[in-house]
Scaffold this active site. Sequence first.
Site, PDB file in Angstrom:
ATOM      1  N   CYS A 173       9.540 -12.248   0.062  1.00  0.00           N
ATOM      2  CA  CYS A 173       9.773 -13.740  -0.186  1.00  0.00           C
ATOM      3  C   CYS A 173       8.916 -13.949  -1.568  1.00  0.00           C
ATOM      4  O   CYS A 173       7.822 -13.813  -1.480  1.00  0.00           O
ATOM      5  CB  CYS A 173       9.054 -14.330   0.825  1.00  0.00           C
ATOM      6  SG  CYS A 173       9.410 -16.112   0.801  1.00  0.00           S
TER       7      CYS A 173
ATOM      8  N   GLN B 182       4.718   9.193   0.708  1.00  0.00           N
ATOM      9  CA  GLN B 182       5.248   8.905   1.916  1.00  0.00           C
ATOM     10  C   GLN B 182       5.575  10.278   2.539  1.00  0.00           C
ATOM     11  O   GLN B 182       5.519  10.371   3.737  1.00  0.00           O
ATOM     12  CB  GLN B 182       6.312   8.082   2.046  1.00  0.00           C
ATOM     13  CG  GLN B 182       6.188   6.748   1.623  1.00  0.00           C
ATOM     14  CD  GLN B 182       5.225   5.552   2.537  1.00  0.00           C
ATOM     15  OE1 GLN B 182       4.963   6.279   3.671  1.00  0.00           O
ATOM     16  NE2 GLN B 182       4.827   4.816   2.178  1.00  0.00           N
TER      17      GLN B 182
ATOM     18  N   ASN C 109       9.692   4.991   0.741  1.00  0.00           N
ATOM     19  CA  ASN C 109       8.918   4.149   1.498  1.00  0.00           C
ATOM     20  C   ASN C 109       9.767   3.344   2.421  1.00  0.00           C
ATOM     21  O   ASN C 109       9.251   2.822   3.557  1.00  0.00           O
ATOM     22  CB  ASN C 109       7.797   3.624   0.768  1.00  0.00           C
ATOM     23  CG  ASN C 109       8.513   2.660  -0.543  1.00  0.00           C
ATOM     24  OD1 ASN C 109       9.000   3.380  -1.238  1.00  0.00           O
ATOM     25  ND2 ASN C 109       8.247   1.389  -0.391  1.00  0.00           N
TER      26      ASN C 109
ATOM     27  N   THR D 261      -1.132   4.792  -6.827  1.00  0.00           N
ATOM     28  CA  THR D 261      -0.588   4.024  -7.691  1.00  0.00           C
ATOM     29  C   THR D 261      -1.364   4.772  -9.224  1.00  0.00           C
ATOM     30  O   THR D 261      -0.488   4.850 -10.145  1.00  0.00           O
ATOM     31  CB  THR D 261      -1.117   2.450  -7.796  1.00  0.00           C
ATOM     32  OG1 THR D 261      -0.107   1.855  -6.603  1.00  0.00           O
ATOM     33  CG2 THR D 261      -0.435   1.679  -8.925  1.00  0.00           C
TER      34      THR D 261
ATOM     35  N   SER E  93      -1.535   9.347  -1.546  1.00  0.00           N
ATOM     36  CA  SER E  93      -2.427   8.410  -1.356  1.00  0.00           C
ATOM     37  C   SER E  93      -2.928   8.416  -0.023  1.00  0.00           C
ATOM     38  O   SER E  93      -2.419   8.846   1.142  1.00  0.00           O
ATOM     39  CB  SER E  93      -1.488   7.013  -1.108  1.00  0.00           C
ATOM     40  OG  SER E  93      -2.523   5.924  -0.772  1.00  0.00           O
ATOM     41  N   GLY E  94      -4.365   8.436   0.128  1.00  0.00           N
ATOM     42  CA  GLY E  94      -5.185   8.692   1.367  1.00  0.00           C
ATOM     43  C   GLY E  94      -4.710   7.657   2.523  1.00  0.00           C
ATOM     44  O   GLY E  94      -4.617   8.156   3.498  1.00  0.00           O
ATOM     45  N   HIS E  95      -4.471   6.392   2.280  1.00  0.00           N
ATOM     46  CA  HIS E  95      -4.430   5.540   3.206  1.00  0.00           C
ATOM     47  C   HIS E  95      -3.159   5.448   3.801  1.00  0.00           C
ATOM     48  O   HIS E  95      -2.716   4.967   5.029  1.00  0.00           O
ATOM     49  CB  HIS E  95      -4.743   4.076   2.814  1.00  0.00           C
ATOM     50  CG  HIS E  95      -3.547   3.475   1.948  1.00  0.00           C
ATOM     51  ND1 HIS E  95      -2.615   2.487   2.412  1.00  0.00           N
ATOM     52  CD2 HIS E  95      -3.251   3.576   0.733  1.00  0.00           C
ATOM     53  CE1 HIS E  95      -1.724   1.984   1.514  1.00  0.00           C
ATOM     54  NE2 HIS E  95      -2.390   2.624   0.340  1.00  0.00           N
TER      55      HIS E  95
HETATM   56  N1  PLP Z   1       4.140   5.390  -3.704  1.00  0.00           N
HETATM   57  C1  PLP Z   1       4.650   5.032  -2.619  1.00  0.00           C
HETATM   58  C2  PLP Z   1       6.072   5.661  -2.153  1.00  0.00           C
HETATM   59  C3  PLP Z   1       4.060   4.123  -1.571  1.00  0.00           C
HETATM   60  O1  PLP Z   1       4.680   3.764  -0.564  1.00  0.00           O
HETATM   61  C4  PLP Z   1       2.949   3.666  -1.967  1.00  0.00           C
HETATM   62  C5  PLP Z   1       2.317   2.517  -1.333  1.00  0.00           C
HETATM   63  O2  PLP Z   1       3.039   2.011  -0.358  1.00  0.00           O
HETATM   64  C6  PLP Z   1       2.546   3.938  -3.415  1.00  0.00           C
HETATM   65  C7  PLP Z   1       3.167   4.568  -4.390  1.00  0.00           C
HETATM   66  C8  PLP Z   1       1.149   3.323  -3.896  1.00  0.00           C
HETATM   67  O3  PLP Z   1       0.041   3.631  -2.940  1.00  0.00           O
HETATM   68  P1  PLP Z   1      -1.323   3.045  -3.158  1.00  0.00           P
HETATM   69  O4  PLP Z   1      -0.973   1.734  -2.192  1.00  0.00           O
HETATM   70  O5  PLP Z   1      -2.419   4.100  -2.814  1.00  0.00           O
HETATM   71  O6  PLP Z   1      -1.727   2.619  -4.666  1.00  0.00           O
END
Ligand code: PLP
Length: 392
Positions: free
Chosen positions: A324, A178, A150, A72, A198-200
């Site tokens: 929801c 993604q 995503n 983000t 994004s790392g996670h």
């Molecule tokens: N962009 C996409 C396409 C994502 O799937 C996500 C997280 O689900 C993000 C951005 C945001 O990443 P973060 O959770 O590291 O802020």
Amino acid sequence: MRTVYLDNNATTQVAPEVLDSMLPYFMELYGNPSSMHSFGGQVAKKITAAREQAAALINASPDEIIFTSCGTESDNAAIRSALATNLDRRHVITSRVEHPAVKALCASLSRQGYRITEVPVDKNGLLDMGHYENSLTPDTAVVSLMWANNETGVIFPVEKAADLAHAHGIPFHTDAVQSAGKIPINMKSNAIDMLSISGHKLHAPKGIGILYVRRGTRFSPFLIGGHQEKGRRGGTENTPSIIGLGKACELSAANLARENTRVKNLRDKLENALLKIIPQSRVNGDRLNRLPNTSNISFEYIEGEAILLLLNEHGICASSGSACTSGSLQPSHVLHAMGVPFTMAHGSIRFSLSIYNTEEEIDLVIETLPPVIERLRSMSPFWNSSSQTCTG
Ligand code: PLP
């Protein structure tokens, strides 16, 4: 009960090798990488190595990698930088199916007076390239298009879109959160200016990300503070997570082939079996231009949330395409943009796999889900089980 985790687009397990690489940097090697002493200096060297590992995953140069706190932040930093370096332009192009990290930012920019174009997608989730090209104007400050979605895994032709933006002198950002680690990304063979990771999502911890900024791109920092990240992102570095992310990038590069063979085969096995066994089910999103790990399937006339709750009772984790909100079920904006009918959009489930999933787990889902769907449909006033059709 064992957990079968098929929600890897939401987040991933930290790889054991990643955790091992991080542990010394909490208790033993906790120095500040900016310090003059060698206690901090040795951490700075590890950050340099992590930057090289991260750059290698996308064939970039290490100085083009900025560590951030998440995907983000990377998305926000990229778009805001483009706006700050093109102050005379007031138009932003994005798509209808972006993650809220881009979509909500654009909504906020719109309230500040920017003109936002959200390029539509077709019924398969593919970008309308004609509409995109026609939207590029001399007033456009930046284009931000996701590399892969995503929810559906659908891949956009971002390299081509970047070339088109450049032909109009417009900087191009892509949200590759993604795609990184799932499909090849080669920054030496495309002209994309900025890219978010994004790392996670690739077996590193939560709360760490990357913003790639191509050398020579005008950049205005989002977080202004110390001289960290060469003045491009102030704030003392999250050293254990950066080091873990470096390791995760190295592992992802090595596992890319597995993602596209073994993981893809498991995904296809799951998808084909469910479509065959369960009537009135269909895949959302183009089945060819898609991430190898993602399957978004709609089961008509039932609620995705109900399916998830019953799957949860069997230890199976997936996610639904609708959110929801305050008691009313809003279908996903992605499926809505694709024109997926209401009765289908509500019953959509996203399965997202990782290299840690096994065939045995996939077999368990294939065995468990059909009776779950049958049970829910038998309770639905719209479902006529004898003809297996809708009566409503
Ligand atoms: N962009 C996409 C396409 C994502 O799937 C996500 C997280 O689900 C993000 C951005 C945001 O990443 P973060 O959770 O590291 O802020």
